[in-house]
Scaffold this motif. Structure first.
Motif, short mmCIF file in Angstrom:
data_model
loop_
_atom_site.label_atom_id
_atom_site.label_comp_id
_atom_site.label_asym_id
_atom_site.label_seq_id
_atom_site.Cartn_x
_atom_site.Cartn_y
_atom_site.Cartn_z
N GLU A 64 0.88 -1.09 -0.01
CA GLU A 64 0.09 -0.02 0.02
C GLU A 64 0.84 1.16 0.08
OE1 GLU A 64 -3.99 1.84 2.48
OE2 GLU A 64 -2.31 0.41 3.40
N GLY A 65 0.79 2.00 -1.08
CA GLY A 65 1.71 2.95 -1.29
C GLY A 65 3.36 2.30 -1.19
N GLU A 66 4.12 2.97 -0.39
CA GLU A 66 5.74 2.27 -0.25
C GLU A 66 5.51 1.16 0.87
OE1 GLU A 66 8.10 2.99 -2.31
OE2 GLU A 66 6.38 3.95 -3.45
N ARG A 67 4.45 0.90 1.64
CA ARG A 67 4.48 0.20 2.64
C ARG A 67 4.21 -1.37 2.27
NH1 ARG A 67 1.02 -2.00 6.45
NH2 ARG A 67 -1.03 -1.08 5.44
N ILE A 68 5.22 -2.18 2.52
CA ILE A 68 5.04 -3.59 2.07
C ILE A 68 4.19 -4.45 3.22
CG2 ILE A 68 6.50 -5.59 1.71
CD1 ILE A 68 8.81 -4.03 0.63
N ILE A 69 3.14 -5.19 2.35
CA ILE A 69 2.38 -5.91 3.25
C ILE A 69 2.51 -7.21 3.18
CG2 ILE A 69 -0.34 -6.62 3.51
CD1 ILE A 69 -0.81 -3.93 1.89
N ALA A 70 3.03 -7.85 2.27
CA ALA A 70 3.65 -9.28 1.86
C ALA A 70 4.44 -9.26 0.57
CB ALA A 70 2.41 -10.14 1.80
N VAL A 71 5.51 -9.99 0.93
CA VAL A 71 6.39 -10.46 -0.40
C VAL A 71 6.87 -11.75 -0.10
CG1 VAL A 71 8.36 -9.91 1.41
CG2 VAL A 71 8.55 -9.51 -1.25
N ILE A 72 7.07 -12.20 -1.50
CA ILE A 72 7.58 -13.82 -1.81
C ILE A 72 8.75 -13.62 -2.68
CG2 ILE A 72 5.68 -15.06 -0.82
CD1 ILE A 72 5.19 -15.62 -3.71
N LYS A 73 9.70 -14.43 -2.92
CA LYS A 73 10.82 -14.64 -3.94
C LYS A 73 10.83 -15.96 -4.46
CE LYS A 73 13.71 -10.92 -1.69
NZ LYS A 73 15.04 -10.61 -1.07
N LYS A 74 10.99 -15.78 -5.67
CA LYS A 74 10.68 -16.99 -6.55
C LYS A 74 11.86 -16.93 -7.61
CE LYS A 74 6.68 -19.03 -5.28
NZ LYS A 74 6.53 -20.43 -5.09
N LYS A 75 12.51 -18.28 -7.47
CA LYS A 75 13.88 -18.34 -8.52
C LYS A 75 13.28 -18.06 -9.95
CE LYS A 75 17.07 -21.16 -6.01
NZ LYS A 75 17.89 -22.45 -5.86
N ARG A 76 12.08 -18.57 -10.14
CA ARG A 76 11.52 -18.49 -11.57
C ARG A 76 10.14 -18.67 -11.48
NH1 ARG A 76 10.87 -22.31 -15.97
NH2 ARG A 76 11.45 -21.47 -17.84
N VAL A 77 9.46 -17.65 -12.25
CA VAL A 77 8.03 -17.92 -12.27
C VAL A 77 7.59 -17.94 -13.92
CG1 VAL A 77 7.20 -16.80 -10.20
CG2 VAL A 77 7.86 -15.33 -12.26
N VAL A 78 6.32 -18.98 -14.26
CA VAL A 78 5.91 -18.95 -15.56
C VAL A 78 4.55 -18.87 -15.73
CG1 VAL A 78 8.04 -20.29 -16.29
CG2 VAL A 78 6.10 -21.32 -15.40
N PRO A 79 4.02 -18.27 -16.87
CA PRO A 79 2.62 -18.05 -16.87
C PRO A 79 1.85 -19.26 -16.82
CG PRO A 79 3.79 -16.96 -18.61
CD PRO A 79 4.60 -17.76 -18.02
#
Length: 421
Positions: free
Chosen positions: A376-391
């Motif tokens: 929300e704005g610059e405030r991070i609510i949730a985050v995940i990191k993935k090595k690779r994402v595909v459609p």
């Protein structure tokens, strides 16, 4: 007119999962309406394995996965009507249906769950030049012919599109003795899951031609061949790359469309990207008391996620009925989720109550070292990191109730960033 607490339209894995979810949450007056002659939906013709790994921690075939839910329906004595076509639903939740036994009949429901699945995009939607011979099938139709009817569609095959059904049918046709000459995919990356690329194409030495499409169909009575061509970055065929392939069968695996004609009758707001309804985390649509789940809501790549989502819809419908058709999930606010383009869409598209919420999403391209953020704005609510994402593979991110409670506005942004460090 008969009155029923909960009517579920569709008796596939989504419909059965929703019925069980509602039953476990105290609703007993339930009716499933299914247009086919059996429960189970598309799973009945998916005789390959790979189902149930997430849900049951074991690898099952489609019919085996379906039976696990059908057995629960039978054990719980949840009523259902087969060979029953629902022709219309209204905003005030009146359902019009027809079958051989009851004729045309109407039901008034306190709540409705749409679990109508999806349909395949046909040749007519592709505008491929050429004649109209026999031998052109959608991949799902060919799958039904082989696995249910025992008919062989052809012996020399080209497949257009690399969706999971197309990949699975490349393997199936090969096992039945046909020669699959090529799988052509208009995008520069495959449309199916990596597991299916490996097990269905690479294991059988079936060539995939990325950035290729069919530009002409040949044959009068029966298909005799197709002309394929490479496409440029705008997906336009490059004339001097044309190649003729002799074949008697063309299978189309060019996308699935959520089945939402009934939703349109009820005036439900649809998402232009998913083709399904716009819902909150309770899977309630824009029409109060009508819920949606499964492939009718958005196309899933794993049935395990269909079941997970269906149980949410069933539980929410039960809460809606128990709360005297007012508030299915303690609705206290409305927060819209706005995606950035790299995130193609999210389901749900809005948050209406303070509770732990799992948000499913797909990306619009292949991204490596991806950082996926809801903020929300610059405030991070949730985050995940993935090595690779595909459609082709659906992802998810969880929002804790405390994080939702801390949101002050009515919009949050869902963004993807590629990290290069």
């Amino acid at each position: 007119m008969e009155s029923i607490d909960l009517v579920i339209i569709g008796g596939g894995p989504a419909g059965m999962g929703a019925a069980i979810g509602a039953y476990k949450n105290g609703i007993r007056d339930i009716l499933i309406l299914e247009r086919a002659e059996t429960l189970g939906g598309i799973l009945q013709q998916c005789i390959h394995n790979g189902f149930g790994i997430h849900k049951f921690n074991e690898e099952l075939t489609g019919p085996e996965y379906s039976w696990k839910y059908e057995k629960q329906i039978l054990d719980l004595n949840i009523p259902y009507k087969l060979n029953t076509m629902v022709t219309e639903i209204s905003k005030d939740k009146i359902i019009t249906a027809i079958n051989e036994e009851d004729g045309i009949f109407r039901i008034h429901a306190k709540a409705i769950i749409l679990a109508t699945g999806c349909r395949e995009r046909p040749r007519g939607a592709l505008n491929i030049p050429g004649t109209r011979p026999s031998g052109i099938f959608t991949a799902g139709t060919a799958q039904k012919y082989i696995n249910i009817k025992g008919y062989m569609p052809g012996k020399s095959v080209v497949i257009l599109g690399s969706g999971d059904i197309g990949l699975i049918m490349a393997r199936r046709m090969t096992l039945e003795g046909a020669e699959v000459k090529a799988v052509c995919e208009i995008m520069p990356y495959p449309g199916g899951r990596a597991r299916n690329i490996e097990q269905c194409l690479n294991d059988f030495n079936i060539p995939m031609k990325l950035s290729h499409t069919v530009v002409e169909i040949h044959g009068k009575e029966r298909l005799t061949g197709v002309t394929i061509a490479r496409v440029d970055e705008n997906k336009k065929p490059i004339p001097d790359t044309k190649e003729y392939i002799a074949c008697d069968t063309l299978l189309l695996s060019v996308g699935l469309i959520p089945e939402n004609e009934l939703a349109k009758f009820a005036g439900i707001e649809l998402d232009s990207i998913t083709g399904g309804a716009i819902v909150d985390q309770n899977r309630q649509t824009s029409v109060k008391g009508i819920f949606a789940c499964g492939n009718a809501l958005h196309v899933h790549d794993l049935v395990d996620y269909v079941s997970e989502e269906a149980e949410i819809a069933g539980e929410s419908a039960a809460n809606y009925i128990k709360n005297n058709e007012t508030n299915p999930g303690n609705i206290t606010r409305k927060i819209m989720i706005k995606t950035d383009g790299r995130i193609r869409y999210s389901v749900p598209q809005k948050i209406t109550s303070i509770s732990d919420t799992k948000i499913y999403f797909r990306t619009s391209g292949i991204y490596k070292n991806a950082k996926i953020t809801i903020k929300e704005g610059e405030r991070i609510i949730a985050v995940i990191k993935k090595k690779r994402v595909v459609p082709s593979e659906m992802e998810s991110i969880k929002l804790a109730a405390d994080s939702i409670k801390a949101i002050e506005g009515d919009v949050v942004n869902f963004e993807l960033e590629e990290l290069y460090d």
